[in-house]
Scaffold this motif. Structure first.
Motif, PDB file in Angstrom:
ATOM      1  N   GLN A   1      13.066  50.994  35.878  1.00 47.07           N
ATOM      2  CA  GLN A   1      12.395  50.603  37.131  1.00 47.07           C
ATOM      3  C   GLN A   1      11.477  49.405  36.906  1.00 47.07           C
ATOM      4  O   GLN A   1      11.448  48.460  37.689  1.00 47.07           O
ATOM      5  CB  GLN A   1      11.581  51.770  37.685  1.00 47.07           C
ATOM      6  CG  GLN A   1      12.467  52.802  38.377  1.00 47.07           C
ATOM      7  CD  GLN A   1      11.792  54.132  38.540  1.00 47.07           C
ATOM      8  OE1 GLN A   1      10.642  54.329  38.142  1.00 47.07           O
ATOM      9  NE2 GLN A   1      12.523  55.081  39.124  1.00 47.07           N
ATOM     10  N   ARG A   2      10.727  49.447  35.806  1.00 45.17           N
ATOM     11  CA  ARG A   2       9.788  48.347  35.542  1.00 45.17           C
ATOM     12  C   ARG A   2      10.541  47.039  35.312  1.00 45.17           C
ATOM     13  O   ARG A   2      10.068  45.977  35.688  1.00 45.17           O
ATOM     14  CB  ARG A   2       8.919  48.682  34.333  1.00 45.17           C
ATOM     15  CG  ARG A   2       7.956  49.812  34.635  1.00 45.17           C
ATOM     16  CD  ARG A   2       6.924  49.941  33.554  1.00 45.17           C
ATOM     17  NE  ARG A   2       6.084  51.110  33.753  1.00 45.17           N
ATOM     18  CZ  ARG A   2       4.927  51.302  33.158  1.00 45.17           C
ATOM     19  NH1 ARG A   2       4.481  50.410  32.305  1.00 45.17           N
ATOM     20  NH2 ARG A   2       4.225  52.383  33.382  1.00 45.17           N
TER      21      ARG A   2
ATOM     22  N   GLU B   1      11.658  45.748  38.674  1.00 39.65           N
ATOM     23  CA  GLU B   1      10.535  45.214  39.461  1.00 39.65           C
ATOM     24  C   GLU B   1      10.189  43.777  39.071  1.00 39.65           C
ATOM     25  O   GLU B   1       9.657  43.022  39.870  1.00 39.65           O
ATOM     26  CB  GLU B   1       9.299  46.109  39.273  1.00 39.65           C
ATOM     27  CG  GLU B   1       9.346  47.351  40.153  1.00 39.65           C
ATOM     28  CD  GLU B   1       8.440  48.460  39.647  1.00 39.65           C
ATOM     29  OE1 GLU B   1       8.682  49.603  40.012  1.00 39.65           O
ATOM     30  OE2 GLU B   1       7.503  48.145  38.849  1.00 39.65           O
TER      31      GLU B   1
ATOM     32  N   ASN C   1       5.230  43.857  32.312  1.00 39.16           N
ATOM     33  CA  ASN C   1       5.456  45.074  33.106  1.00 39.16           C
ATOM     34  C   ASN C   1       5.407  46.336  32.251  1.00 39.16           C
ATOM     35  O   ASN C   1       5.359  47.436  32.778  1.00 39.16           O
ATOM     36  CB  ASN C   1       6.807  44.989  33.824  1.00 39.16           C
ATOM     37  CG  ASN C   1       6.657  44.355  35.180  1.00 39.16           C
ATOM     38  OD1 ASN C   1       5.662  43.682  35.439  1.00 39.16           O
ATOM     39  ND2 ASN C   1       7.640  44.543  36.046  1.00 39.16           N
TER      40      ASN C   1
END
Ligand SMILES: Nc1nc2c(ncn2[C@@H]2O[C@H](COP(=O)(O)O[C@H]3[C@@H](O)[C@H](n4cnc5c(=O)[nH]c(N)nc54)O[C@@H]3COP(=O)(O)O)[C@@H](O)[C@H]2O)c(=O)[nH]1
Length: 696
Positions: A329-330, A333, A372
């Motif tokens: 997910q990071r 993003e 991130n």
């Protein structure tokens, strides 16, 4: 004139119609019968014989109602004949069922003519065409129609019969409820009149193809219906003899959904839902085609989570999975919609950046990705620090193919790891030299044992107080004809990665113990020296390790307490399930355990309590600064005190000066090792050194 003798009467009637009879005689597929005014047979051709089964001889003179008229019709036939003879009311031609000699129904089309001969006698001629084949064909056609209706009704597909130009002639639909347009509205129209433009165009294209190639074609399309998107498959085939087309349309929504699930499973990673290796590499090849077409740069980032195996092993796979999901997910993003992030497997990810203007653009995104990861990962209420190493390869400078870019990004990632992790590295050609060397080392190392290229050097260890030799550390050296002398710092990690450390490590144990035996037996003081041998994490996965050590001890005739096995925290962090058991068994045998390189890595004190260590070796990076640096001195002082309180003997490694020796002695360090006393030296030289030293 009426004759009482029917035969003579008939005979002259034959004469009258002879020319006609000749004609009828020649036609044997049609039944022609002639009757006098009392319905007696006066003529019976071969066609009648075949159709009704009576021979001419049997028929002549018989009345029609006694031959071929079924009982219920007799009265009607007699009356109709009489009406014709007397009142001139013609019997019309019609389809009628008569019967043959055996009583079987015979379906015929019967036409009739009435002649009046020169004796003024009426003669009726019946011309019967056998309809049984026609009837049979009709029955078959009707059956086929019924059968088709039943089939169409049972199949959920939609059938359209079309002209070759696409005009719809007919349809069959068992269920009309879920259709885009009611099929009735299709009749007389083309697909273009009733379906959305895009779908209609597809139909037109495929109709042309079917006509051109004269073979069945199929295609898929989707339509937005009131209840949602519906997927169809159309099959078009030519009905050649009729210049028509049959279109069969099937709702494949369910199949489409199932295919989608299978496709997703085949192309996406089930844990992170990111594109898997297969899809990610396919996207990379697409990206390269586009980049080449648009004359653009692209970047391939190879990302590997740092020490993930250790995290996974120590925290469990469930936590590891959650960390992987959050990592994915990071990564997403940090990227633009156009970019791709995929999971190559394990803790390896790939990031594809399109339309990169220069290295700086790739650098900014790489830094963003690392950034991130800065915030701690929270899993089940606990915070975890996770970092990544990233290797970057740029198209076209660092490669123009998927394989080259991937390999070079991977190489760069390894470089980033060697820079200390949590960082990135852009690929350079020089890196290939490093990789190349690594490959040669690996290749050469495979048979190095057989070629006898390994040698053990020994570095003496001293009692800090009286400066007596108390033991030695066995350190491996490799002399290779191709590579020259390769340092252990370079070849040991490769041996660990390839697993070659297992046989090489056994060689070390066995050699070191035999040398220890020789050394002890040559020692005049009957001193019981110790021999420290390094064990790497990979060796702990060898199930035969313990028995090998035991056998080597007895073969070399060395007491277990003379052997000291040095392990680093890496062994403990590998969390190999057997590690605790093996360490416990090692100490149970009386072998000493030494915690090597203490002060580097995690330096977890809990390890010292958890595992049965006897010795702690302070890493030489601390010894380096103890004289000049107060902090290092205080740290070493604390380590010595703490180790003693835990009952551990302390060895300081890397002692290079007299001052370091003096200070360590003052700090209560037990043993020392370092260039100040001696470098690691070959066995023979070591024995001389030891003997001369003992004399002092
Ligand atoms: N698993 C195994 N690992 C091994 C084996 N043999 C060596 N090694 C490991 O390789 C690393 C490098 O070893 P080496 O180049 O031999 O370096 C050792 C010493 O030469 C060096 N040393 C000792 N005293 C000094 C000093 O005063 N100054 C200085 N600059 N260097 C010094 O330290 C190394 C010993 O390290 P350690 O093992 O931590 O005590 C090294 O990590 C070896 O462990 C093997 O057979 N198996």
């Amino acid at each position: 004139m009426k004759s009482d003798n029917p035969t003579s009467n008939l005979t002259h009637q034959f004469v009258i119609n002879d020319y006609l009879h000749q004609l009828f005689d020649a036609v044997n597929v049609i039944s022609v019968q002639g009757y006098d005014n009392e319905r007696r047979v006066i003529y019976w051709n071969e066609g009648s014989e075949r159709l009704y089964g009576y021979t001419k001889e049997e028929a002549i003179g018989q009345k029609i109602e006694d031959l071929i008229i079924p009982e219920p019709m007799c009265e009607f036939v007699i009356e109709a004949h009489s009406d014709w003879v007397k009142k001139d009311i013609e019997i019309p031609a019609s389809e009628i069922i008569l019967q043959d000699k055996d009583g079987n129904n015979v379906s015929v089309f019967s036409s009739h003519v009435m002649f009046t001969n020169q004796y003024n006698t009426k003669q009726m001629y019946c011309i019967d065409i056998d309809l049984s084949d026609v009837k049979k064909a009709q029955a078959e056609a009707s059956f086929n129609e019924d059968m088709l209706k039943t089939i169409f009704g049972a199949i959920p597909d939609l059938f359209f019969l079309m002209e070759n130009d696409g005009t719809i002639l007919e349809y069959h639909a068992s269920n009309e409820t879920d259709l885009y347009t009611k099929p009735k509205q299709f009749i007389g129209k083309k697909m273009g009149d009733v379906l959305p433009e895009e779908v209609a165009k597809k139909f037109e294209t495929y109709i042309s193809l079917v006509l051109e190639k004269e073979q069945m074609m199929s295609f898929k399309y989707e339509l937005a219906l009131l209840h949602g998107l519906v997927f169809f498959e159309a099959r078009i085939n030519k009905i050649t003899e009729h210049n028509q087309l049959m279109v069969i349309i099937r709702d494949i929504t369910e199949q489409h959904k199932a295919d989608e699930i299978i496709r997703h499973q085949a192309y996406y990673d089930s844990l992170t839902l990111l594109p898997n290796r297969f899809l990610a590499l396919d996207r990379l090849s697409q990206l390269l085609i586009e980049a080449q077409r648009n004359n653009e740069k692209a970047a391939v980032l190879f990302l590997d989570l740092d020490d993930f195996k250790k995290i996974n092993d120590s925290l469990g796979h469930e936590t590891g999975d959650k960390l992987l999901i959050e990592s994915a997910q990071r990564l997403q993003e940090a990227l633009r919609k156009d970019d791709t992030v995929g999971r190559l497997g394990g803790d390896e990810f790939i990031v594809l950046l399109r339309g990169i203007t220069d290295h700086h653009a790739a650098l900014k995104i790489t830094e963003k990705l690392l950034n991130n990861f800065r915030a701690p990962f929270k899993v089940e209420g606990r915070e975890h620090i996770l970092t990544a190493s990233i290797g970057v390869a740029i198209y076209p400078e660092n490669g123009t193919t998927v394989a080259d870019l991937l390999r070079n990004a991977d190489t760069a990632m390894y470089q980033a790891k060697s820079y200390g992790r949590n960082t990135y590295s852009f690929f350079t050609k020089k890196m290939n030299v490093i990789i190349q060397r690594r490959l040669v080392i690996e290749e050469q190392m495979r048979d190095a044992l057989e070629r006898n290229e390994f040698e053990l050097f020994y570095q003496p260890q001293f009692d800090a107080k009286n400066k007596h030799i108390i033991g030695a550390e066995a350190l491996l050296r490799w002399h290779n004809p191709v590579l020259g002398n390769v340092t252990p710092d370079e070849f040991i990690p490769i041996a660990e990665n390839t697993g070659l450390i297992v046989p090489i490590g056994k060689f070390v144990i066995s050699q070191a113990l035999h040398f220890l035996n020789t050394w002890q037996s040559t020692c005049k003081r009957q001193q019981k020296y110790t021999m420290a041998v390094n064990l790497s994490p990979r060796q702990f996965r060898d199930v035969g390790l313990l028995s090998f050590i035991q056998n080597s001890l007895s073969e070399a005739n060395v007491n277990p307490e003379s052997l000291e096995l040095e392990i680093t925290e890496g062994v403990l962090m590998s969390c190999h399930t057997n590690v605790v058991d093996i360490l416990t068994e090692i100490t149970a045998l009386g072998i000493y355990l030494s915690m090597d390189d203490f002060g580097t890595g995690y330096s977890s004190l809990s390890y010292l309590r958890e595992y049965p260590f006897n010795v702690l070796k302070i890493d030489r990076s601390f010894i380096d600064g103890i004289v000049l640096n107060n902090e290092d001195c205080n740290l070493v002082k604390a380590i010595i005190a703490m180790s003693h309180s835990l009952g551990l003997t302390v060895v300081a490694e890397g002692v290079e000066t007299k001052e370091q020796h003096t200070l360590l002695n003052e700090l209560g360090c037990d043993f020392m090792q370092g260039f100040y006393f001696s470098k690691p030296i070959p066995a023979e030289q070591f024995l001389d050194f030891s003997m001369n030293f003992d004399k002092k």
